[in-house]
Enzyme design. Structure first.
Site, PDB file in Angstrom:
ATOM      1  N   ARG A  61       0.812  -1.215   0.000  1.00  0.00           N
ATOM      2  CA  ARG A  61       0.000   0.000   0.000  1.00  0.00           C
ATOM      3  C   ARG A  61       0.840   1.257   0.000  1.00  0.00           C
ATOM      4  NH1 ARG A  61      -4.211  -2.193   4.377  1.00  0.00           N
ATOM      5  NH2 ARG A  61      -2.241  -2.206   5.457  1.00  0.00           N
ATOM      6  N   GLU A  98       4.824  -7.637  15.833  1.00  0.00           N
ATOM      7  CA  GLU A  98       4.248  -8.041  17.119  1.00  0.00           C
ATOM      8  C   GLU A  98       4.513  -9.517  17.401  1.00  0.00           C
ATOM      9  OE1 GLU A  98       0.015  -7.696  19.517  1.00  0.00           O
ATOM     10  OE2 GLU A  98       0.195  -6.920  17.491  1.00  0.00           O
TER      11      GLU A  98
END
Length: 177
Positions: A61, A98
């Site tokens: 993106r 994460e």
């Protein structure tokens, strides 16, 4: 800064991709010509006088935002891609997620020490991708001039992570607390 209402074009999708997560869908900003123009103009106008020679955008993106920003700034665009996607010699930079790590690459000849780079992506969450993209630019000898995003997830404190590595401007259109 533009007075366009960017936030009204971002759609909340509850429980996506998993329960408890509210996904921020920015695609309505792209399918509306006025919204798309406002996004690109706001970012480009903010960095118009910063001597940017290249925009670097992270897959995928970041490409959608970075290419038109580069066009508006009158400079080139460099894609930062996942491993194995670029055909020539690359620089690589891994970064923490994460739950694990990831990696980005750019062509070794894409940037030079004369380049002033703007790092552009659609979203900044933890800041790891932004910092990794900056480190890729620096491997070429280029200097990082700033960071630009459509959406910032402030509650994840990405500016703290970016500030540990860079003191350049972090510009965002929409901040989510």
């Amino acid at each position: 800064m533009s007075d366009f209402d960017f936030e009204s074009r971002i759609v909340d999708i509850p429980d996506y991709p998993e329960p408890g997560v509210v996904f921020k869908d920015i695609t309505p900003l792209f399918d509306d010509a006025d919204a798309l123009r406002a996004v690109i103009d706001a970012i480009a106008d903010n960095f118009a006088d910063k001597g940017i020679t290249k925009v670097v955008g992270a897959e995928a993106r970041g490409f959608m935002v970075g290419v038109p920003v580069a066009y508006r700034l009158g400079c080139g665009f460099v894609p930062a891609r996942k491993p194995g996607k670029l055909p020539r010699e690359t620089f690589s930079q891994s970064y923490s997620l994460e739950y694990g790590t990831d990696e980005l690459q750019i062509h070794q000849d894409a940037l030079t020490p004369d380049d002033r780079v703007l790092i552009v992506d659609d979203l900044v969450a933890t800041g790891g991708t932004a910092v990794a993209t900056g480190k890729l630019a620096e491997q070429s000898g280029a200097s990082v001039a700033g960071f630009a995003f459509i959406l910032e997830l402030c509650f994840l404190h990405p500016r703290d992570v970016i500030a540990e590595a860079y003191d350049q401007e972090v510009f965002t259109l929409v901040k989510v607390d």
